[in-house]
Write a protein that holds these residues in place. Sequence first.
Motif, PDB file in Angstrom:
ATOM      1  N   ASN A  70      -0.564  38.574 -23.056  1.00 17.17           N
ATOM      2  CA  ASN A  70       0.629  39.057 -22.368  1.00 17.17           C
ATOM      3  C   ASN A  70       0.396  39.125 -20.856  1.00 17.17           C
ATOM      4  O   ASN A  70       1.273  38.782 -20.058  1.00 17.17           O
ATOM      5  CB  ASN A  70       1.016  40.442 -22.905  1.00 17.17           C
ATOM      6  N   GLN A  71      -0.810  39.559 -20.460  1.00 19.83           N
ATOM      7  CA  GLN A  71      -1.135  39.610 -19.038  1.00 19.83           C
ATOM      8  C   GLN A  71      -1.117  38.214 -18.417  1.00 19.83           C
ATOM      9  O   GLN A  71      -0.568  38.013 -17.323  1.00 19.83           O
ATOM     10  CB  GLN A  71      -2.515  40.246 -18.833  1.00 19.83           C
ATOM     11  N   ILE A  72      -1.707  37.257 -19.135  1.00 25.98           N
ATOM     12  CA  ILE A  72      -1.733  35.892 -18.616  1.00 25.98           C
ATOM     13  C   ILE A  72      -0.324  35.308 -18.524  1.00 25.98           C
ATOM     14  O   ILE A  72       0.036  34.663 -17.537  1.00 25.98           O
ATOM     15  CB  ILE A  72      -2.640  35.008 -19.488  1.00 25.98           C
ATOM     16  N   CYS A  73       0.496  35.571 -19.532  1.00 26.68           N
ATOM     17  CA  CYS A  73       1.886  35.092 -19.510  1.00 26.68           C
ATOM     18  C   CYS A  73       2.662  35.717 -18.348  1.00 26.68           C
ATOM     19  O   CYS A  73       3.466  35.046 -17.688  1.00 26.68           O
ATOM     20  CB  CYS A  73       2.578  35.389 -20.838  1.00 26.68           C
ATOM     21  N   SER A  74       2.421  36.999 -18.107  1.00 25.34           N
ATOM     22  CA  SER A  74       3.084  37.670 -16.987  1.00 25.34           C
ATOM     23  C   SER A  74       2.667  37.062 -15.655  1.00 25.34           C
ATOM     24  O   SER A  74       3.483  36.890 -14.748  1.00 25.34           O
ATOM     25  CB  SER A  74       2.761  39.173 -17.005  1.00 25.34           C
ATOM     26  N   ARG A  75       1.372  36.708 -15.552  1.00 23.43           N
ATOM     27  CA  ARG A  75       0.878  36.073 -14.329  1.00 23.43           C
ATOM     28  C   ARG A  75       1.518  34.707 -14.113  1.00 23.43           C
ATOM     29  O   ARG A  75       1.853  34.332 -12.988  1.00 23.43           O
ATOM     30  CB  ARG A  75      -0.645  35.926 -14.388  1.00 23.43           C
ATOM     31  N   ILE A  76       1.711  33.979 -15.196  1.00 22.83           N
ATOM     32  CA  ILE A  76       2.349  32.662 -15.086  1.00 22.83           C
ATOM     33  C   ILE A  76       3.774  32.809 -14.569  1.00 22.83           C
ATOM     34  O   ILE A  76       4.212  32.065 -13.679  1.00 22.83           O
ATOM     35  CB  ILE A  76       2.331  31.944 -16.444  1.00 22.83           C
ATOM     36  N   LEU A  77       4.502  33.782 -15.117  1.00 18.49           N
ATOM     37  CA  LEU A  77       5.893  33.979 -14.711  1.00 18.49           C
ATOM     38  C   LEU A  77       6.014  34.500 -13.288  1.00 18.49           C
ATOM     39  O   LEU A  77       7.022  34.268 -12.617  1.00 18.49           O
ATOM     40  CB  LEU A  77       6.589  34.948 -15.677  1.00 18.49           C
ATOM     41  N   SER A  78       4.999  35.214 -12.810  1.00 20.34           N
ATOM     42  CA  SER A  78       5.084  35.832 -11.479  1.00 20.34           C
ATOM     43  C   SER A  78       4.484  34.968 -10.383  1.00 20.34           C
ATOM     44  O   SER A  78       4.491  35.348  -9.226  1.00 20.34           O
ATOM     45  CB  SER A  78       4.384  37.193 -11.491  1.00 20.34           C
ATOM     46  N   ARG A  79       3.963  33.791 -10.729  1.00 18.42           N
ATOM     47  CA  ARG A  79       3.401  32.917  -9.706  1.00 18.42           C
ATOM     48  C   ARG A  79       4.515  32.228  -8.925  1.00 18.42           C
ATOM     49  O   ARG A  79       5.548  31.857  -9.488  1.00 18.42           O
ATOM     50  CB  ARG A  79       2.497  31.855 -10.345  1.00 18.42           C
ATOM     51  N   PRO A  80       4.291  32.012  -7.627  1.00 14.67           N
ATOM     52  CA  PRO A  80       5.300  31.293  -6.834  1.00 14.67           C
ATOM     53  C   PRO A  80       5.398  29.845  -7.278  1.00 14.67           C
ATOM     54  O   PRO A  80       4.426  29.261  -7.778  1.00 14.67           O
ATOM     55  CB  PRO A  80       4.767  31.408  -5.407  1.00 14.67           C
ATOM     56  N   LYS A  81       6.566  29.274  -7.079  1.00 10.90           N
ATOM     57  CA  LYS A  81       6.792  27.882  -7.472  1.00 10.90           C
ATOM     58  C   LYS A  81       7.627  27.191  -6.405  1.00 10.90           C
ATOM     59  O   LYS A  81       8.508  27.795  -5.799  1.00 10.90           O
ATOM     60  CB  LYS A  81       7.498  27.820  -8.827  1.00 10.90           C
ATOM     61  N   LEU A  82       7.334  25.927  -6.189  1.00  8.86           N
ATOM     62  CA  LEU A  82       8.109  25.096  -5.277  1.00  8.86           C
ATOM     63  C   LEU A  82       8.468  23.819  -6.008  1.00  8.86           C
ATOM     64  O   LEU A  82       7.593  23.175  -6.610  1.00  8.86           O
ATOM     65  CB  LEU A  82       7.302  24.774  -4.017  1.00  8.86           C
ATOM     66  N   ALA A  83       9.730  23.468  -6.014  1.00 12.84           N
ATOM     67  CA  ALA A  83      10.183  22.235  -6.645  1.00 12.84           C
ATOM     68  C   ALA A  83      10.928  21.408  -5.608  1.00 12.84           C
ATOM     69  O   ALA A  83      11.745  21.939  -4.850  1.00 12.84           O
ATOM     70  CB  ALA A  83      11.101  22.534  -7.833  1.00 12.84           C
ATOM     71  N   SER A  84      10.629  20.117  -5.547  1.00  7.84           N
ATOM     72  CA  SER A  84      11.244  19.258  -4.536  1.00  7.84           C
ATOM     73  C   SER A  84      11.411  17.856  -5.090  1.00  7.84           C
ATOM     74  O   SER A  84      10.568  17.370  -5.847  1.00  7.84           O
ATOM     75  CB  SER A  84      10.390  19.234  -3.264  1.00  7.84           C
ATOM     76  N   ALA A  85      12.512  17.198  -4.712  1.00 10.43           N
ATOM     77  CA  ALA A  85      12.757  15.821  -5.135  1.00 10.43           C
ATOM     78  C   ALA A  85      13.687  15.161  -4.141  1.00 10.43           C
ATOM     79  O   ALA A  85      14.538  15.822  -3.523  1.00 10.43           O
ATOM     80  CB  ALA A  85      13.365  15.779  -6.538  1.00 10.43           C
ATOM     81  N   LEU A  86      13.512  13.844  -3.947  1.00  5.35           N
ATOM     82  CA  LEU A  86      14.418  13.106  -3.068  1.00  5.35           C
ATOM     83  C   LEU A  86      15.084  12.000  -3.856  1.00  5.35           C
ATOM     84  O   LEU A  86      14.582  11.532  -4.883  1.00  5.35           O
ATOM     85  CB  LEU A  86      13.692  12.550  -1.845  1.00  5.35           C
ATOM     86  N   SER A  87      16.239  11.557  -3.374  1.00  5.06           N
ATOM     87  CA  SER A  87      16.952  10.427  -3.965  1.00  5.06           C
ATOM     88  C   SER A  87      17.505   9.563  -2.843  1.00  5.06           C
ATOM     89  O   SER A  87      18.024  10.074  -1.850  1.00  5.06           O
ATOM     90  CB  SER A  87      18.094  10.910  -4.863  1.00  5.06           C
ATOM     91  N   LEU A  88      17.381   8.247  -3.005  1.00  2.45           N
ATOM     92  CA  LEU A  88      17.936   7.291  -2.042  1.00  2.45           C
ATOM     93  C   LEU A  88      19.125   6.546  -2.638  1.00  2.45           C
ATOM     94  O   LEU A  88      19.484   5.474  -2.170  1.00  2.45           O
ATOM     95  CB  LEU A  88      16.842   6.296  -1.624  1.00  2.45           C
ATOM     96  N   HIS A  89      19.742   7.125  -3.661  1.00  2.00           N
ATOM     97  CA  HIS A  89      20.900   6.487  -4.290  1.00  2.00           C
ATOM     98  C   HIS A  89      22.017   6.324  -3.257  1.00  2.00           C
ATOM     99  O   HIS A  89      22.299   7.252  -2.492  1.00  2.00           O
ATOM    100  CB  HIS A  89      21.387   7.336  -5.462  1.00  2.00           C
ATOM    101  N   PRO A  90      22.661   5.159  -3.196  1.00  2.00           N
ATOM    102  CA  PRO A  90      23.719   4.936  -2.183  1.00  2.00           C
ATOM    103  C   PRO A  90      24.938   5.827  -2.351  1.00  2.00           C
ATOM    104  O   PRO A  90      25.687   6.041  -1.399  1.00  2.00           O
ATOM    105  CB  PRO A  90      24.078   3.456  -2.363  1.00  2.00           C
TER     106      PRO A  90
END
Length: 512
Positions: free
Chosen positions: A59-79
């Motif tokens: 449970n402690q490890i799961c809580s740590r996973i949920l409380s970690r910062p996250k960054l998500a990024s994606a680009l698209s060159l679709h016209p």
Amino acid sequence: MDEASSSSSTIRNKNDMKRPQTTAAGLLSPINDDLLHNILSRLPALSFASAACVSKSWNQICSRILSRPKLASALSLHPSPKAAVKEVIEKISKKLGSSVPFIISTSSGIIGRDALTHEFKEVKWGDVCGDGSDEDCSIPAKDVNYGILLTVGFVPGLKVDAIPLLRSTKEPREVLLDKFIMDIKDYTASVSGCTFPVAIMMFGDGLINMKPIIDALDYSMPMETVIVGDERGRFLYRSGNESRNVCGSAKYFSDAVALIFARDKDKPSGIGDIQFQIALSKGVSTVGSRHKAVSVKENHCEHSTWLTARREGHPETLDGQQLLNDINDELEDYADSSDLYIGVIKRRNISMGSEKPRMITSLEFHGVVGGDDEYLYVSGVGIKTADYFHFYRSDPESALSSCNNVSLSLKKLKSDEDSKHRRHISEVFGGFMFACCGRGESFFGRVNVDGSPFVENFPGVPLAGIFCGGEIGRGPSRLTGEAHKDSDARCNMHVYSTIYLVLSYTPLPLEH
């Protein structure tokens, strides 16, 4: 049962008693926390929820996973803009609530991973100018490719909001700079209990001089506050405080906007700390001797300066043509290929509101526009008689060497992550880049040079960036430790550089 059978049965029973009992706990005991963390973080939602109920340690490890910062990024060159937005939204799979602050800005290009192929790309919008010209690098020309870069972050332990720099419609020449600084301090104090944020990401609109604004932030904020951004662009924003959302207002214009990152005074227990570190890859080198400005005139209509100068140690005053002739002799084969600047050392008294003025020494770059038998013409204002300056040229070799230095510094961070005591070391979870629009493939002669220091050291970590019309970078100690020749002067607004903002997280140790 005969005697032999009975004896054999007894021996087997005794051996069974000596054999260690195999239990679920016994099977899991050899698995260390890092391996278990890696396994649990890959589980789908329902399985993850079930795993959190197995034991206190899980449970402690799961809580740590949920409380970690996250960054998500994606680009698209679709016209198609609609299809491009759909691609990056589907890649990140997140929806923003109505109170989440955001900033949308235009740029000279985008840097990141393709939403469909996951390929890392540095994409500029056609041919762009260097910082020394009069063109606006932040506005893409017609008939060029377009794209979109979307970056979403979850930063537990921090509070984030967008705060604009306002200008009154009744007094259009009056920028409310004091109010801007106070708004930042008041917001930070309200959420963190101190008046200084840990990081500021700035976006200017390209129509105002950002130098006084960055000077004011530099004066008002401690060196621990990291400041990065794009000097010239176009932006829209939304603040979590509705009163700051002035788009379309009859009372105010917004000349710039700052994304503020402040410590959360009400941070939940069990959450570690997020750190911001910057690195600089410079792309200019000095040319010739130091000079001293003799005669200085400002043309405010064209936002330019006319000057004559004297080479250090020589009595003769040189006009613009003489200065350029000397520099061209120094440049030799580079005269036609390099963008030219003067880097001026400015010692100025700066104050905010009723505070006592304080002397700040800064290095400011001015693009060389031309010269004749009267003056040297440079972009920007604020140069005074007796200011010293060096000539600088854009230099791909210097930039490449500087990128390598950044890579070595990031490699050290990576080696710290890979140490056997990793869980007590900061872990890089994301990065941002602000690269000069004069860099890229046309500058280096090959693709993806600027992103390589980060991508090669942290291949699975999200990285998002833009090509800028002026790079802002200010922080405590740069990862590279590099400095310009006039190292006693602060340089917060750069040319032909790339600013790297590295985000790392130090988790709290697990309780056993």
